[in-house]
Structure formats: C-alpha cells, structure tokens
Design a protein around this motif. Sequence first.
Motif, PDB file in Angstrom:
ATOM      1  N   LEU A 106       0.841  -1.202   0.000  1.00 50.74           N
ATOM      2  CA  LEU A 106       0.000   0.000   0.000  1.00 50.74           C
ATOM      3  C   LEU A 106       0.874   1.249   0.000  1.00 50.74           C
ATOM      4  N   LEU A 107       1.907   1.227   0.843  1.00 50.29           N
ATOM      5  CA  LEU A 107       2.790   2.382   0.961  1.00 50.29           C
ATOM      6  C   LEU A 107       3.462   2.706  -0.369  1.00 50.29           C
ATOM      7  N   SER A 108       3.970   1.661  -1.035  1.00 51.26           N
ATOM      8  CA  SER A 108       4.758   1.931  -2.244  1.00 51.26           C
ATOM      9  C   SER A 108       3.873   2.306  -3.424  1.00 51.26           C
ATOM     10  N   ASP A 109       2.559   2.133  -3.264  1.00 49.54           N
ATOM     11  CA  ASP A 109       1.646   2.507  -4.356  1.00 49.54           C
ATOM     12  C   ASP A 109       0.799   3.721  -3.966  1.00 49.54           C
ATOM     13  N   ALA A 110       1.168   4.423  -2.904  1.00 51.90           N
ATOM     14  CA  ALA A 110       0.356   5.555  -2.440  1.00 51.90           C
ATOM     15  C   ALA A 110       0.332   6.660  -3.494  1.00 51.90           C
ATOM     16  N   GLU A 111      -0.819   7.305  -3.588  1.00 55.15           N
ATOM     17  CA  GLU A 111      -1.060   8.303  -4.635  1.00 55.15           C
ATOM     18  C   GLU A 111       0.055   9.329  -4.754  1.00 55.15           C
ATOM     19  N   GLY A 112       0.659   9.366  -5.901  1.00 53.27           N
ATOM     20  CA  GLY A 112       1.619  10.416  -6.200  1.00 53.27           C
ATOM     21  C   GLY A 112       2.927  10.326  -5.452  1.00 53.27           C
ATOM     22  N   SER A 113       3.125   9.296  -4.649  1.00 57.58           N
ATOM     23  CA  SER A 113       4.324   9.248  -3.810  1.00 57.58           C
ATOM     24  C   SER A 113       5.564   8.949  -4.632  1.00 57.58           C
ATOM     25  N   TYR A 132       0.773  14.103  -5.920  1.00 51.83           N
ATOM     26  CA  TYR A 132      -0.280  13.890  -4.919  1.00 51.83           C
ATOM     27  C   TYR A 132      -1.331  14.995  -5.022  1.00 51.83           C
ATOM     28  N   VAL A 133      -0.846  16.220  -5.108  1.00 56.72           N
ATOM     29  CA  VAL A 133      -1.780  17.345  -5.200  1.00 56.72           C
ATOM     30  C   VAL A 133      -2.601  17.247  -6.490  1.00 56.72           C
ATOM     31  N   HIS A 134      -1.932  16.944  -7.571  1.00 53.99           N
ATOM     32  CA  HIS A 134      -2.640  16.819  -8.846  1.00 53.99           C
ATOM     33  C   HIS A 134      -3.730  15.758  -8.765  1.00 53.99           C
ATOM     34  N   GLU A 135      -3.339  14.575  -8.283  1.00 56.82           N
ATOM     35  CA  GLU A 135      -4.275  13.452  -8.294  1.00 56.82           C
ATOM     36  C   GLU A 135      -5.482  13.732  -7.408  1.00 56.82           C
ATOM     37  N   ASN A 136      -5.224  14.392  -6.265  1.00 56.11           N
ATOM     38  CA  ASN A 136      -6.312  14.596  -5.326  1.00 56.11           C
ATOM     39  C   ASN A 136      -7.097  15.880  -5.556  1.00 56.11           C
ATOM     40  N   SER A 137      -6.663  16.674  -6.491  1.00 54.68           N
ATOM     41  CA  SER A 137      -7.460  17.856  -6.845  1.00 54.68           C
ATOM     42  C   SER A 137      -8.363  17.532  -8.026  1.00 54.68           C
ATOM     43  N   ARG A 140     -10.435  22.863  12.972  1.00 51.71           N
ATOM     44  CA  ARG A 140      -9.018  22.557  12.783  1.00 51.71           C
ATOM     45  C   ARG A 140      -8.841  21.229  12.038  1.00 51.71           C
ATOM     46  N   SER A 141      -9.656  20.265  12.336  1.00 49.30           N
ATOM     47  CA  SER A 141      -9.567  18.974  11.638  1.00 49.30           C
ATOM     48  C   SER A 141      -9.852  19.158  10.142  1.00 49.30           C
ATOM     49  N   ILE A 142     -10.827  19.979   9.829  1.00 53.54           N
ATOM     50  CA  ILE A 142     -11.135  20.261   8.416  1.00 53.54           C
ATOM     51  C   ILE A 142      -9.959  21.018   7.793  1.00 53.54           C
ATOM     52  N   ALA A 143      -9.421  21.981   8.531  1.00 52.71           N
ATOM     53  CA  ALA A 143      -8.323  22.807   8.008  1.00 52.71           C
ATOM     54  C   ALA A 143      -7.082  21.982   7.702  1.00 52.71           C
ATOM     55  N   ARG A 144      -6.930  20.845   8.370  1.00 53.21           N
ATOM     56  CA  ARG A 144      -5.723  20.039   8.214  1.00 53.21           C
ATOM     57  C   ARG A 144      -5.892  18.864   7.264  1.00 53.21           C
ATOM     58  N   ASN A 145      -7.052  18.727   6.657  1.00 50.19           N
ATOM     59  CA  ASN A 145      -7.277  17.556   5.808  1.00 50.19           C
ATOM     60  C   ASN A 145      -6.672  17.775   4.421  1.00 50.19           C
ATOM     61  N   ASN A 146      -5.554  17.130   4.177  1.00 51.26           N
ATOM     62  CA  ASN A 146      -4.840  17.331   2.915  1.00 51.26           C
ATOM     63  C   ASN A 146      -5.700  17.010   1.697  1.00 51.26           C
ATOM     64  N   LEU A 147      -6.512  15.986   1.796  1.00 54.89           N
ATOM     65  CA  LEU A 147      -7.328  15.607   0.633  1.00 54.89           C
ATOM     66  C   LEU A 147      -8.329  16.717   0.300  1.00 54.89           C
ATOM     67  N   LEU A 148      -8.951  17.280   1.340  1.00 58.83           N
ATOM     68  CA  LEU A 148      -9.878  18.387   1.101  1.00 58.83           C
ATOM     69  C   LEU A 148      -9.142  19.600   0.545  1.00 58.83           C
ATOM     70  N   LYS A 149      -7.955  19.885   1.093  1.00 62.07           N
ATOM     71  CA  LYS A 149      -7.204  21.067   0.654  1.00 62.07           C
ATOM     72  C   LYS A 149      -6.781  20.931  -0.818  1.00 62.07           C
ATOM     73  N   CYS A 150      -6.480  19.711  -1.225  1.00 61.17           N
ATOM     74  CA  CYS A 150      -6.173  19.470  -2.642  1.00 61.17           C
ATOM     75  C   CYS A 150      -7.436  19.670  -3.495  1.00 61.17           C
ATOM     76  N   ALA A 151      -8.550  19.155  -3.002  1.00 61.47           N
ATOM     77  CA  ALA A 151      -9.802  19.282  -3.759  1.00 61.47           C
ATOM     78  C   ALA A 151     -10.158  20.752  -3.976  1.00 61.47           C
ATOM     79  N   LEU A 152      -9.986  21.563  -2.915  1.00 62.12           N
ATOM     80  CA  LEU A 152     -10.351  22.984  -3.031  1.00 62.12           C
ATOM     81  C   LEU A 152      -9.390  23.711  -3.973  1.00 62.12           C
ATOM     82  N   TYR A 153      -8.135  23.270  -3.962  1.00 61.48           N
ATOM     83  CA  TYR A 153      -7.170  23.809  -4.931  1.00 61.48           C
ATOM     84  C   TYR A 153      -7.686  23.551  -6.351  1.00 61.48           C
TER      85      TYR A 153
END
Lengths: 384, 384
Positions: A255-262, A375-380, B284-297
């Motif tokens: 799982l770790l080695s296939d993590a999104e954008g890692s 990671y940012v690309h994939e999750n945006s 704060r939990s919402i503010a720190r969620n990387n997946l959400l922050k990428c989505a908003l980007y």
Amino acid sequence: MTVTAPKGFRAAGVAAGLKTTGAADLALVVNDGPDATAAAVFTANRVKAAPVLWSQQVLKARMARAVVLNSGGANACTGPKGFQDTHATAERVAALLGGMGAGDVVVCSTGLIGEHLPMDKLLPGLDRAARALARDGGPQAAEAIMTTDTKPKTVTVTGDGYTVGGMAKGAGMLAPSLATMLVVLTTDAVVGSSDLDEALREATRVTFDRLDSDGCMSTNDTVLLMASGASGIQPTVEELTVAVTAACADLAAQLLSDAEGSTKDITIDVQGADSEDDAVTVGRSIARNNLLKCALYGNDPNWGRVLAAIGTTDALFDADSLDVAMNGVWICRNGAAAEDRSKVDLSGRAITITVDLGAGDARATVLTNDLSVAYVHENSAYSS
Amino acid sequence: MTVTAPKGFRAAGVAAGLKTTGAADLALVVNDGPDATAAAVFTANRVKAAPVLWSQQVLKARMARAVVLNSGGANACTGPKGFQDTHATAERVAALLGGMGAGDVVVCSTGLIGEHLPMDKLLPGLDRAARALARDGGPQAAEAIMTTDTKPKTVTVTGDGYTVGGMAKGAGMLAPSLATMLVVLTTDAVVGSSDLDEALREATRVTFDRLDSDGCMSTNDTVLLMASGASGIQPTVEELTVAVTAACADLAAQLLSDAEGSTKDITIDVQGADSEDDAVTVGRSIARNNLLKCALYGNDPNWGRVLAAIGTTDALFDADSLDVAMNGVWICRNGAAAEDRSKVDLSGRAITITVDLGAGDARATVLTNDLSVAYVHENSAYSS
C-alpha cells in the motif's frame, strides 16, 4: 493466489459497470467452510459508510460466510437509502450462494463519498460474480477492488500445515487507525473466534495502524479475516498472530509503495522512547508534517523540520537530547547540527529516518510517504 | 506607520548581510516610554529556538524596552552556542541604546533551522540599526522581518485617544497555537501589565490561534505587545482587547492571504456546536485535511472529505445530522447529498465552508489555505 490460496475459499472479480472505464469493480469471496469464523477491524472514523455500519452488525456473531466488495462508489454519506442498498446487496449474495442469510455476508465499498450506488448495475453484477466463483479466483477479486491503485496487492503466507492469504486496496487516505483500505484475509487454519480476533487486532496494531500516508482517515476502512478450518490444523494463537502479522506487514508495504503520487517510501524508526505509545506518537507527528514531506520529496535532509514535528508532541524527551539520522547519517545530535548534511543521500525511493528520544528503551516504526506535486494533482481531480 | 504609529516608539530596518540576497534582514523597535509594559505569547512547540527561550525569561518581568528581530536564520536547534548568540545580541542592543540591560531586550529570529547566525555580520548590523532608529521607521522594520513573505504586513488601529500598531511576518508553518510568525504590536495606551497580558491572550486566542495554514508549528513563534503609555490615555481592558483583537485579526488575514503557494483563503465557520472547543476542534480537523485542501485547490466542492474530517474528531455530533455548505450552497444536509454541487462556485480566492453540527449553539471560525502544487514546490526547495 491471494485469498484463495488457503483451502475452503472461492472468489471472483467481475465488471458490473460501476466504473465508467469498464474495469472490474465487483469482487466476491466465499468461505465454504467447514468453519465460518471471522474477525474484523473497522475505521475509527465516526462518519462511517453504510457498508461499515452493516458489517459491524454482521461481525457481532464473529461469523461470516462471504464478503462482497465493490469499487466505483463508497456508499458513504448516503443516508437511509445507502444502508438499504447495502442490505439489498447482502440479501442478493445470500440468495445466490444459498445456505446462508444476509446476516452472514460482509459488505465493503470504496470510491467516491456521497453518491448512491447504481443498484441496477450492481445487482446483476452479483449474479455474474456468483457464477464466476472459482477456487483460483483470488487474483480476479484483487483486481476488482482497485480504485486509484496502480496494481493489485496480494499476499500468501505459509504456516505449519495451514495458509494465510490476502488482498488489499488503498492508495490514498492511508492514515491512522487504518487507511482507506479494504483488506480481506483468509486462512484455512482451525481457529476459535476469540483467537482469530486477537490475532487480527495484534497484527493490525503494528502494521496498518502504523501506516500514515497523508493523515487522512477514511469512512470505509475494513480489514476482514475469515477462517475456514479446511486444513484441519489448529495453530496456537501466537503462531497464527505471527503469520497474520506477516501478511499484514507485506500488504502494508505494498500500500505504501503505491500511495497516490508518492515518490518516497519513508520508514520512521523512533527509538529511545519512554513507552511504545510515545514512540508511535512521535513517529506519527513526523509522518504528518507537510513541510518535512515536501522537503523529502525534494531530497532535502531537513532535520530541523523533524525536530519541529517532535516538539509538537507530549512524548517524554529533552529537546537538547534529540538525535536524528537520515539513511544512517546522524545529522542531528543533542538537538543541534552534527554530521554534514551533504553526506545524506536521499535520491532513492527508500528513506529511513531514525530518531532517538534519549528517554528510554521503547521503540516503534511508522511508515509514510512524501508530499509530491503528483499527490496534489491526483487529489485535486479525483471527482472530476 | 505600523509599529511606530503609536507615540513613544522608534524603529529601523537594515540589511546586515544575513540574507544572501542583500535584502533588509534586521529590525529594531524601541519603546521610549514613559512606560515599558510588555506581554507576549510564544510557540507551544517544545523544541524552542534560542531567542524564544531568551525572550520568555525577559517577559517574566512583564517589561521590555526594545525588541530586535532578524530574518535569515531561525537560531533554532543550535545548542548552547545559539543561546550565547542570542544573549550577545541582546547585550549589544542594550549597550547601543543605553539606559537598559540585556534583560530588557526581546529577541526574535526567523529563517532556516539548525544553522548558527553569522554574528560577524549581525553585530555590526545592530550598530547600523541603532543609528537608523526613527519615529517613522516602522515600514522599514516590517520589510526587514520578511522571509518567504511576498509583502510586508502592517496594521494600525485607532482607539479612543490611543493607537495600536503592528507588524507581522509569516508565510508558512502557519499553525495552531501560533504560526511561524513574528508579530510585534505597540500601543501608546496606559496599561497595567496584567491588563496588557489579558488583552493579548484574548486577542491571539481568537485570531492567530485559529489560523492553521498547513498544520505545522514553528520553533520560533512570538507575538509581543509593548505599551509606552505616551498617549496618557488609559482604556478599559475590554476596550483595549477590542483594539488589539482588531489588529491581530487584520494581520492574521494578511498572513493567510500571503501563505506559501496558496491560491485560496478558506474560512471554516463551524456552528451548532455543543461548545466553542468542539467548534475549534472540528474547524481545525477540516483545516488540516490534505485531501480536502487538494480538492479545493482544484475547485472541487468535495463535501465528503469535509465529513470524513469531522468524523475523526471527538466533538459532539450525530453523523446523520451534519450539514455542510460551500460558499452558501448547502450541498450536504443530514449527512447526505442535498443541493446540486454544480451550484457551488469555487473559482475565486475566497472560500467559506459552513458546518452545522446540530449539537448546540456554540461556534468558531478557523482560517486555512488550500494545498497547491506551488506549496509543494516552495517547501521542497526551501533550504537548497
């Protein structure tokens, strides 16, 4: 052979049309017994998907005869209709397989949150999956549960006269108290339900629970272990724990080695801690530090960010006694610069950060990834 | 006019050569009195930079006559030598200004962790800064404390016969219990030290403490408030708190909008909470969620990630009663999809996420940024 490596299991993976790509998206794993013992751990997220709420009820009996898993939709935050869909899925599986009720069927879903599953595609897909069930169907099942995974994740561990098999999916939201991941483990060992539960909890505690890819926790995480007893061999709980832990550790590394954008697999070894809890707390804080994760993405041995992350915890340590190594080079001793940072080679995928808290003899290892542009690309773009 | 807007203060900003670019990197602010009352809050990080350890001692007397700030080096994780450097800096300032001892001089540093300051440049720079001190020197001081900031951050708030002025730096590591930020506030009000401390703590509690850009906490954060009493006006503690809070809120907004690589300023309004603490925890939990922050980007109104973030907290709520709006569109009601997500326009820089926990009447606002490709770029190259 994955989940069908142990005796007594059949599996299948088919394309039900839940994924717009036409890829396989529906998996079925059946325990043909003679036993139907089962144990599971679920996400600690309080916002739980309908299939998690359902499966928690199923597992109260510590039994399960089948598990059905769909990718292409998480069925999370879908209200009463979502729960009805899960229930209908379990009922259809029970009817198709015979000899069991809906309450014997675990359900797992993964994909986008907040949308209803297309039941007009899923239910006919179940019919096809039931027909496709085969003793060698494990690999197809492992393919069908993939989402943003780039490859299926499977494992087989051979015990003394018995086998543990497994499959996993998960490539993002890999976080504490499990990841967005679905894991199905199978064994043909003869195991009582208490021992099975104990082995699974101990195995996940030191593997999946210490994988923290991006600090996010999913609504759907499920790790299920089913025992058929078909080998006729009854290992001790200690023996079984070793085998299940090995299977979980192997899947966690995949799982770790296939993590999104890692681009980096980062092992954080915390030693010299006053307690194992302290070591985990410190490891997790380092694993979640976005600034450090960006630095490692850029091959920058920025040990100051490691210390800043340690400093946010309540672990026992003295700031003037902290030592930090990266890939074996002790660039920080007693809380200040030591060996030359130019000696640290971070160009490979594997990075080991060693922290000595100087406060005791306990230790723990936490696994994480870097924070990359990909990671940012994939999750945006996930839902668009 | 920034920190020199209130009567009784002089300031200067000069280039001492700490920055390789030759930009201004050394600032001095002097309180000429008649009072020398001071209050400060410091980083909660247990790994504290030498200047923080020093300044905490200075502030025990609740007095300060000057503050010296350098960019171009954090002087954090630098061992005993780092502390000696801070001490020498304070001693030089006291000697240059006269009428005070080193113990009257607050020291702040910002920049890279783990490297010693070039004292052979810093000490001569202090001489030049002392000569450059002027009643209108505030803007120069605000420029000299910048690191990755793209613009200086200053504020002036006019009270009833008195003034509050301020300057701030900080563009990353903006996090709970302060950010990597240095803030100097000045006032010419007549204030007792207890009232000054109370006003500053209340102001930071609802402003800087609720700014969480990237979840990282610095080793150097300092917010200092100095009162000269030169206006002769003595406001009530409530009046002063309002003015100081306004100044802090203004500076916090400036920090947010200049955060490293950010493309969105995100306001998280949590209402319907059982307590203000619950509202802050959820925000704060919402503010720190990387997946959400990428989505908003990516302009993706991914409310499922908001719910997943809420679900990781221990706040009082029922998952089936959660409502979420983005920019005024209630895309989630009762924990499930509601208004059409296509109605949400996230194309501008300002995004407001409103969460109703349905558990009470308390509320709080937390500010954050998105997680962008530029953030990763900037933070993977910071030290190289």
